[in-house]
Design a protein around this motif. Structure first.
Motif, PDB file in Angstrom:
ATOM      1  N   MET A 126       0.848  -1.176   0.000  1.00 42.91           N
ATOM      2  CA  MET A 126       0.000   0.000   0.000  1.00 42.91           C
ATOM      3  C   MET A 126       0.890   1.235   0.000  1.00 42.91           C
ATOM      4  O   MET A 126       2.063   1.144   0.352  1.00 42.91           O
ATOM      5  N   PRO A 127       0.331   2.366  -0.411  1.00 40.65           N
ATOM      6  CA  PRO A 127       1.136   3.591  -0.363  1.00 40.65           C
ATOM      7  C   PRO A 127       1.457   3.955   1.086  1.00 40.65           C
ATOM      8  O   PRO A 127       0.645   3.732   1.984  1.00 40.65           O
ATOM      9  N   LYS A 128       2.630   4.522   1.305  1.00 38.84           N
ATOM     10  CA  LYS A 128       3.001   4.946   2.664  1.00 38.84           C
ATOM     11  C   LYS A 128       2.028   5.980   3.211  1.00 38.84           C
ATOM     12  O   LYS A 128       1.844   6.095   4.409  1.00 38.84           O
ATOM     13  N   GLU A 129       1.400   6.728   2.332  1.00 40.67           N
ATOM     14  CA  GLU A 129       0.475   7.787   2.749  1.00 40.67           C
ATOM     15  C   GLU A 129      -0.974   7.310   2.833  1.00 40.67           C
ATOM     16  O   GLU A 129      -1.888   8.133   2.869  1.00 40.67           O
ATOM     17  N   THR A 156       6.867   8.383  -8.719  1.00 39.54           N
ATOM     18  CA  THR A 156       6.585   8.852  -7.357  1.00 39.54           C
ATOM     19  C   THR A 156       6.117   7.735  -6.424  1.00 39.54           C
ATOM     20  O   THR A 156       5.644   8.018  -5.331  1.00 39.54           O
ATOM     21  N   ALA A 157       6.265   6.488  -6.844  1.00 38.53           N
ATOM     22  CA  ALA A 157       5.820   5.364  -6.009  1.00 38.53           C
ATOM     23  C   ALA A 157       6.560   5.364  -4.681  1.00 38.53           C
ATOM     24  O   ALA A 157       7.780   5.508  -4.638  1.00 38.53           O
ATOM     25  N   ASP A 158       5.798   5.220  -3.596  1.00 39.77           N
ATOM     26  CA  ASP A 158       6.361   5.153  -2.248  1.00 39.77           C
ATOM     27  C   ASP A 158       5.536   4.114  -1.495  1.00 39.77           C
ATOM     28  O   ASP A 158       4.487   4.428  -0.931  1.00 39.77           O
ATOM     29  N   LEU A 159       6.003   2.867  -1.518  1.00 38.36           N
ATOM     30  CA  LEU A 159       5.205   1.736  -1.052  1.00 38.36           C
ATOM     31  C   LEU A 159       5.712   1.157   0.256  1.00 38.36           C
ATOM     32  O   LEU A 159       6.882   1.306   0.596  1.00 38.36           O
TER      33      LEU A 159
END
Length: 139
Positions: free
Chosen positions: A1-4, A73-76
């Motif tokens: 899932m995204p960190k955000e 911009t992926a931050d998983l």
């Protein structure tokens, strides 16, 4: 899932890109002693659920997820099953709201109550005469 998460969620296209990236990492492991083993991968409405066959695979996945960049911009991140967010799914009837769009209905909920609806997702809308029924994912 995204960190955000839940501010940021995954689309089906994003999940497909993540899945492809993970499989590419599996291919890179083919000559290594450790071989990751998965039993299932499901796309939920906002994140992916990947079931690992063993703890070593789960730890491997936790290590590679933040490093893969299926888009710029992926931050998983990976969370354990007990930490998977479980939003409430609600079916809500809104009288005389058939002409209102989903955003307006959510804004009315927020305007009438001390509730923030920014992270809510409309999963389905059913018109009933001049009324609306929304199936909502509520965090």
């Amino acid at each position: 899932m995204p960190k955000e998460y839940p501010t940021s969620v995954l689309s089906t296209t994003m999940m497909e890109l993540i899945e492809e990236s993970i499989l590419a990492k599996v291919v890179e492991q083919r000559k290594e002693k450790f071989k990751p083993k998965f039993t299932n991968c499901r796309f939920k409405s906002e994140f992916m659920v990947i079931k690992c066959q063993n703890e070593d695979t789960a730890e491997w996945l936790k290590g590679i997820a933040p490093k893969i960049k299926p888009w710029e911009t992926a931050d998983l991140m990976v969370v354990d099953s007990k930490s998977i967010p479980r939003p409430e799914i609600l079916a809500v009837f809104f009288p005389k709201s058939g002409k209102n769009d989903n955003e307006t209905i959510l804004a009315l909920i927020e305007g009438h109550n001390d509730i923030a609806t920014d992270s809510w997702r409309v999963l389905k809308r059913k018109p009933i005469k001049n009324h609306a029924q929304l199936i909502l994912s509520v965090d």
